[in-house]
Design a protein around this motif. Structure first.
Motif, PDB file in Angstrom:
ATOM      1  N   GLU A 422       1.409  -0.447 -13.949  1.00 25.31           N
ATOM      2  CA  GLU A 422       1.815   0.427 -12.854  1.00 25.31           C
ATOM      3  C   GLU A 422       1.667  -0.214 -11.482  1.00 25.31           C
ATOM      4  N   GLY A 423       2.795  -0.563 -10.896  1.00 26.55           N
ATOM      5  CA  GLY A 423       2.833  -0.837  -9.479  1.00 26.55           C
ATOM      6  C   GLY A 423       2.339  -2.181  -8.988  1.00 26.55           C
ATOM      7  N   LEU A 424       1.464  -2.845  -9.714  1.00 25.50           N
ATOM      8  CA  LEU A 424       0.844  -4.059  -9.201  1.00 25.50           C
ATOM      9  C   LEU A 424       1.885  -5.159  -8.987  1.00 25.50           C
ATOM     10  N   HIS A 425       1.767  -5.841  -7.847  1.00 31.32           N
ATOM     11  CA  HIS A 425       2.703  -6.912  -7.500  1.00 31.32           C
ATOM     12  C   HIS A 425       2.161  -8.235  -8.044  1.00 31.32           C
ATOM     13  N   ILE A 426       2.827  -8.743  -9.089  1.00 36.08           N
ATOM     14  CA  ILE A 426       2.395  -9.996  -9.702  1.00 36.08           C
ATOM     15  C   ILE A 426       3.594 -10.951  -9.658  1.00 36.08           C
ATOM     16  N   PRO A 427       3.859 -11.529  -8.488  1.00 40.67           N
ATOM     17  CA  PRO A 427       5.095 -12.292  -8.280  1.00 40.67           C
ATOM     18  C   PRO A 427       5.193 -13.563  -9.100  1.00 40.67           C
ATOM     19  N   SER A 428       4.062 -14.052  -9.608  1.00 45.39           N
ATOM     20  CA  SER A 428       4.087 -15.352 -10.283  1.00 45.39           C
ATOM     21  C   SER A 428       4.534 -15.269 -11.740  1.00 45.39           C
ATOM     22  N   ALA A 429       4.685 -14.064 -12.285  1.00 46.46           N
ATOM     23  CA  ALA A 429       5.025 -13.927 -13.708  1.00 46.46           C
ATOM     24  C   ALA A 429       6.496 -14.251 -13.963  1.00 46.46           C
ATOM     25  N   ASP A 430       6.740 -15.063 -14.977  1.00 45.69           N
ATOM     26  CA  ASP A 430       8.104 -15.424 -15.369  1.00 45.69           C
ATOM     27  C   ASP A 430       8.588 -14.614 -16.571  1.00 45.69           C
ATOM     28  N   ILE A 431       7.675 -14.342 -17.491  1.00 46.48           N
ATOM     29  CA  ILE A 431       8.043 -13.713 -18.765  1.00 46.48           C
ATOM     30  C   ILE A 431       7.085 -12.567 -19.060  1.00 46.48           C
ATOM     31  N   ALA A 432       7.638 -11.449 -19.510  1.00 50.93           N
ATOM     32  CA  ALA A 432       6.829 -10.332 -19.995  1.00 50.93           C
ATOM     33  C   ALA A 432       7.056 -10.193 -21.494  1.00 50.93           C
ATOM     34  N   VAL A 433       5.981 -10.187 -22.244  1.00 48.09           N
ATOM     35  CA  VAL A 433       6.060  -9.982 -23.689  1.00 48.09           C
ATOM     36  C   VAL A 433       5.562  -8.577 -23.997  1.00 48.09           C
ATOM     37  N   PHE A 434       6.432  -7.760 -24.553  1.00 44.53           N
ATOM     38  CA  PHE A 434       6.031  -6.428 -25.006  1.00 44.53           C
ATOM     39  C   PHE A 434       5.512  -6.586 -26.436  1.00 44.53           C
ATOM     40  N   TYR A 435       4.202  -6.740 -26.567  1.00 43.00           N
ATOM     41  CA  TYR A 435       3.653  -6.921 -27.913  1.00 43.00           C
ATOM     42  C   TYR A 435       3.931  -5.690 -28.762  1.00 43.00           C
ATOM     43  N   ASP A 436       3.897  -4.522 -28.125  1.00 47.23           N
ATOM     44  CA  ASP A 436       4.230  -3.280 -28.822  1.00 47.23           C
ATOM     45  C   ASP A 436       5.215  -2.493 -27.967  1.00 47.23           C
ATOM     46  N   SER A 437       5.893  -1.542 -28.568  1.00 47.54           N
ATOM     47  CA  SER A 437       6.783  -0.657 -27.825  1.00 47.54           C
ATOM     48  C   SER A 437       6.066   0.664 -27.579  1.00 47.54           C
ATOM     49  N   VAL A 438       6.428   1.322 -26.486  1.00 50.07           N
ATOM     50  CA  VAL A 438       5.842   2.618 -26.164  1.00 50.07           C
ATOM     51  C   VAL A 438       6.972   3.645 -26.061  1.00 50.07           C
ATOM     52  N   PRO A 439       6.721   4.893 -26.446  1.00 48.41           N
ATOM     53  CA  PRO A 439       7.788   5.897 -26.443  1.00 48.41           C
ATOM     54  C   PRO A 439       8.041   6.498 -25.075  1.00 48.41           C
ATOM     55  N   SER A 440       7.399   5.959 -24.047  1.00 49.89           N
ATOM     56  CA  SER A 440       7.529   6.485 -22.692  1.00 49.89           C
ATOM     57  C   SER A 440       8.506   5.643 -21.883  1.00 49.89           C
ATOM     58  N   GLU A 441       9.528   6.287 -21.338  1.00 50.94           N
ATOM     59  CA  GLU A 441      10.465   5.579 -20.465  1.00 50.94           C
ATOM     60  C   GLU A 441       9.769   5.129 -19.184  1.00 50.94           C
ATOM     61  N   ILE A 442       8.793   5.906 -18.721  1.00 52.43           N
ATOM     62  CA  ILE A 442       8.068   5.548 -17.504  1.00 52.43           C
ATOM     63  C   ILE A 442       7.330   4.229 -17.705  1.00 52.43           C
ATOM     64  N   ARG A 443       6.567   4.142 -18.788  1.00 58.37           N
ATOM     65  CA  ARG A 443       5.796   2.930 -19.032  1.00 58.37           C
ATOM     66  C   ARG A 443       6.690   1.735 -19.350  1.00 58.37           C
ATOM     67  N   THR A 444       7.787   1.971 -20.047  1.00 54.50           N
ATOM     68  CA  THR A 444       8.700   0.870 -20.361  1.00 54.50           C
ATOM     69  C   THR A 444       9.302   0.286 -19.082  1.00 54.50           C
ATOM     70  N   ILE A 445       9.717   1.163 -18.160  1.00 56.69           N
ATOM     71  CA  ILE A 445      10.276   0.710 -16.892  1.00 56.69           C
ATOM     72  C   ILE A 445       9.212  -0.025 -16.076  1.00 56.69           C
ATOM     73  N   GLN A 446       7.995   0.522 -16.078  1.00 58.71           N
ATOM     74  CA  GLN A 446       6.908  -0.125 -15.336  1.00 58.71           C
ATOM     75  C   GLN A 446       6.619  -1.518 -15.893  1.00 58.71           C
ATOM     76  N   ARG A 447       6.568  -1.630 -17.197  1.00 59.00           N
ATOM     77  CA  ARG A 447       6.328  -2.941 -17.816  1.00 59.00           C
ATOM     78  C   ARG A 447       7.422  -3.928 -17.429  1.00 59.00           C
ATOM     79  N   ARG A 448       8.652  -3.470 -17.552  1.00 57.44           N
ATOM     80  CA  ARG A 448       9.785  -4.356 -17.273  1.00 57.44           C
ATOM     81  C   ARG A 448       9.762  -4.841 -15.830  1.00 57.44           C
ATOM     82  N   GLY A 449       9.224  -4.011 -14.942  1.00 58.20           N
ATOM     83  CA  GLY A 449       9.206  -4.356 -13.529  1.00 58.20           C
ATOM     84  C   GLY A 449       8.192  -5.400 -13.135  1.00 58.20           C
ATOM     85  N   ARG A 450       7.385  -5.878 -14.084  1.00 58.67           N
ATOM     86  CA  ARG A 450       6.402  -6.909 -13.720  1.00 58.67           C
ATOM     87  C   ARG A 450       7.035  -8.295 -13.609  1.00 58.67           C
ATOM     88  N   VAL A 451       8.260  -8.466 -14.099  1.00 59.20           N
ATOM     89  CA  VAL A 451       8.953  -9.750 -13.945  1.00 59.20           C
ATOM     90  C   VAL A 451      10.279  -9.516 -13.241  1.00 59.20           C
TER      91      VAL A 451
END
Length: 505
Positions: A422-451
Motif C-alpha cells: 500500500e502506497g510506499l514509493h519504491i522507485p528502484s524495483a524493476d520486477i514484482a513477483v506475485f508469489y500468490d494471488s489475492v482475490p482483492s482487486e484493491i490489493r492486486t492493483i496496489q501490488r502491481r503499482g510497486r513497479v
C-alpha cells in the motif's frame, strides 16, 4: 519539459501535465475522489492542490492523512522536496510524540502529515483545532469505511474548518458500488476523477509493464493431500448447511463465526457452541488447504504444528479426522512445493539477464515469507518487510530503514507481506513477483503499482494449476474491471450534473 510555476512550488520540481491540470480544476472546486494508476502522481496532485488552497486562503494550513507512519513520512519527504515552504513547517506527527508536544507542533506547522488515528485521538482530547485548515488530504481513502478513523476526522473537519476542501486519493476504491458510495459519503465527496492506462491524456506518462505467468502443478502426492483436505472441509461445510450456513468463500465462514459469536453472548444455547467449534474447524482446514495449494510445504507444516500445540475442542477434532491424519502424513514426508523451485528458477534467470535487477516478492503469509527468504540466500541479497505484529515483527522505523536500504542497493530482493503493498514509493524495483494471488482487486492493483513507477517494469505471476490460486487471480481480474466501469459511470454522471449547474449559473 515544462514545469509547474507557482509561488509555493519549488522551480523545476513538478512536471506540468495536462491530466493533472484537468483533475486540479475539479479538485479546486469540489470535494473529490481521485483514482489514478500508481505512479501517475497522486501525491503530486495533492501538492498542487495544497499550493492552490494555501494561496487562496492565506495563513491556512494543510493536513495530510495516511494509514501508516512510513507512508506519512514519505509524504512529508515529498512535500518538503517540492513545496517552497520552510522544511520545519512541514512536519510528521505520530503517536510516539507526547500529546502536549503535539499540541505545540500543531500551532507552529503549516503542513502536517499524520495517521488518522493520531488525529482522531487529538480531536477527541481537544488538543487539535481544524478551523484553520483549508485542505484535508485522505490518502488510501478506500479505507474510509466501518470504524476506521477517516470518517470521523472528515466529519469534524467539515464541521470546524472555515474553508474546507477534501481530496481523497486511491489507486483502487473497490468494485462494490455500495462501498464506493460509502467512501464518498464518509468523506463528503461530490465529484469523482478517474484515469486509467487507456486514457489519452495519461498514456504518454505510463511506463511499460510486461506481464508473465509461470504455472506449476502440484506433484501427485500433494494432489492426494489436497483431495483429503477438500474432503475434510466438505464434510464440515455439509454439516453447516443443516444450520442454514452456506459457504462459498472463506470470508463466508469468518462472517458466520462473527454472527454466531454475537448470538452466544446473548443466548448461550448449547448447539451454538457446537456450531462455533464446527466453523472454527472449517476455517482451519481451509487455511491448511490454502497454504498447501498456494504457499509451501514448509509453511503448511508450521501451521499444522501450531494446531497440534493447541488444546481446543476444534483442534482435537481436526487432529482426529482420518482424512486430515492421512493428509498430514503426506505433507510431513513431502518435498517442497514446486513454486519454491520455480521462484528460484525465475530469479536465477532474471539475474542472469541483468545482474543489477531488483525485485519485490509478494507473499501473503508470514511463515512462507521466512521460508522464501531462507530459500533465496544463495541467489540474491534478500530482505524481509513485514508489519509490527508478533515477536519477529518490524517497528515502523525498521520498516522505513528496510525500504531505504533496498533503494540504496544494500539488498536486491524485497520479500514483503501485505504491508509492502500500500502506497510506499519504491522507485528502484524493476520486477514484482506475485508469489500468490489475492482475490482483492484493491490489493492486486496496489501490488502491481510497486513497479513501473519511474521506469519500465515487469510483473511475474506464480500460479498453481487447479487450485484456489487461479480462482483468486480471476476474481481480482473481474473485480478490477467492474470497479473501473462503476467509477467511469460515476464520473460521467458528475460531469453531466456539473454541466447542468454551470449552464444554469
Amino acid at each position: 519539459m515544462p514545469f509547474v510555476e507557482h509561488a509555493l512550488i519549488k522551480p523545476n520540481t513538478i512536471e506540468s501535465r495536462t491530466y493533472q491540470e484537468t483533475v486540479l480544476n475539479t479538485t479546486s472546486k469540489r470535494n473529490t475522489l481521485c483514482v489514478l494508476p500508481t505512479g501517475l502522481g497522486k501525491t503530486t496532485l495533492a501538492i498542487l492542490l495544497a499550493a492552490h488552497r494555501m494561496e487562496k486562503c492565506p495563513d491556512s494550513k494543510v493536513l495530510i492523512t495516511a494509514p501508516t507512519r512510513p507512508l506519512c513520512a514519505q509524504h512529508q519527504k515529498i512535500f518538503r522536496e517540492c513545496m517552497n515552504i520552510p522544511e520545519e513547517e512541514i512536519i510528521l506527527l505520530t503517536g510516539q510524540i507526547s500529546s502536549d508536544k503535539r499540541g505545540d507542533m500543531y500551532k507552529e506547522a503549516r503542513i502536517i502529515s499524520a495517521t488518522p488515528q493520531t488525529i482522531d485521538n487529538d480531536l477527541r482530547n481537544g488538543t487539535f483545532d481544524l478551523s484553520d485548515f483549508s485542505l484535508l488530504i485522505v490518502d488510501e481513502c478506500h479505507r474510509s469505511v466501518k470504524k476506521y478513523a477517516y470518517p470521523f476526522v472528515a466529519k469534524i473537519y467539515t464541521e470546524k474548518a472555515k474553508n474546507p476542501r477534501i481530496l481523497g486519493l486511491t489507486a483502487s476504491p473497490g468494485s462494490d458500488e455500495g462501498k464506493i458510495k460509502q467512501i464518498c459519503n464518509s468523506l463528503f465527496i461530490d465529484a469523482v476523477e478517474i484515469r486509467t492506462e487507456l486514457d489519452e491524456d495519461v498514456k504518454p506518462f505510463i511506463k511499460s509493464i510486461t506481464t508473465e505467468y509461470e504455472k506449476v502443478s502440484l506433484p501427485e502426492n500433494l494432489k492426494s493431500a489436497q483431495t483429503l483436505l477438500k474432503t475434510a472441509l466438505r464434510e464440515r461445510l455439509d454439516k453447516l448447511k443443516k444450520y442454514n450456513i452456506f459457504v462459498k468463500r472463506k470470508r463466508d465462514l469468518l462472517e458466520a463465526q462473527q454472527k454466531v459469536s454475537k448470538q452466544i453472548a446473548t443466548q448461550r444455547k448449547p448447539f451454538m457452541f457446537y456450531l462455533i467449534s464446527l466453523i472454527v474447524e472449517a476455517v482451519k482446514v481451509w487455511h491448511v488447504l490454502e497454504l498447501l495449494e498456494t504457499q509451501s510445504v514448509k509453511a503448511t507444516q508450521i501451521y499444522i504444528e501450531k494446531i497440534g500445540q493447541k488444546k481446543t475442542k476444534s483442534d482435537k477434532s481436526i487432529l482426529n479426522d482420518p482424512n486430515f491424519i492421512k493428509a498430514m502424513g503426506i505433507i510431513e514426508n513431502s518435498e517442497e512445493h514446486p513454486k519454491i523451485m520455480k521462484l528460484k528458477e525465475v530469479l536465477g534467470r532474471e539475474f542472469e539477464r541483468n545482474k543489477n535487477v531488483k525485485l519485490i516478492i509478494f507473499s501473503h503469509f508470514r511463515d512462507n515469507i521466512y521460508n522464501i527468504y531462507d530459500s533465496l540466500q544463495e541467489i540474491c541479497r534478500p530482505v524481509i518487510l513485514i508489519g509490527q505484529a508478533g515477536e519477529r515483527g518490524l517497528s515502523q522505523k525498521e520498516q522505513i530503514d528496510v525500504i531505504k536500504d533496498f533503494n540504496a542497493d544494500y539488498f536486491n530482493c524485497l520479500i514483503t507481506s501485505p504491508i509492502g503493498e500500500e502506497g510506499l514509493h519504491i522507485p528502484s524495483a524493476d520486477i514484482a513477483v506475485f508469489y500468490d494471488s489475492v482475490p482483492s482487486e484493491i490489493r492486486t492493483i496496489q501490488r502491481r503499482g510497486r513497479v513501473g513507477r519511474t521506469k519500465v517494469g515487469k510483473i511475474i505471476f506464480l500460479l498453481t494449476k487447479d487450485t484456489i490460486d487461479e480462482s483468486y487471480f480471476w476474481t481480482a481480474y473481474r473485480k478490477e474491471k467492474r470497479m473501473k466501469m462503476i467509477l467511469r459511470e460515476m464520473q460521467n454522471k458528475n460531469e453531466k450534473e456539473q454541466q447542468s449547474i454551470d449552464g444554469f449559473t
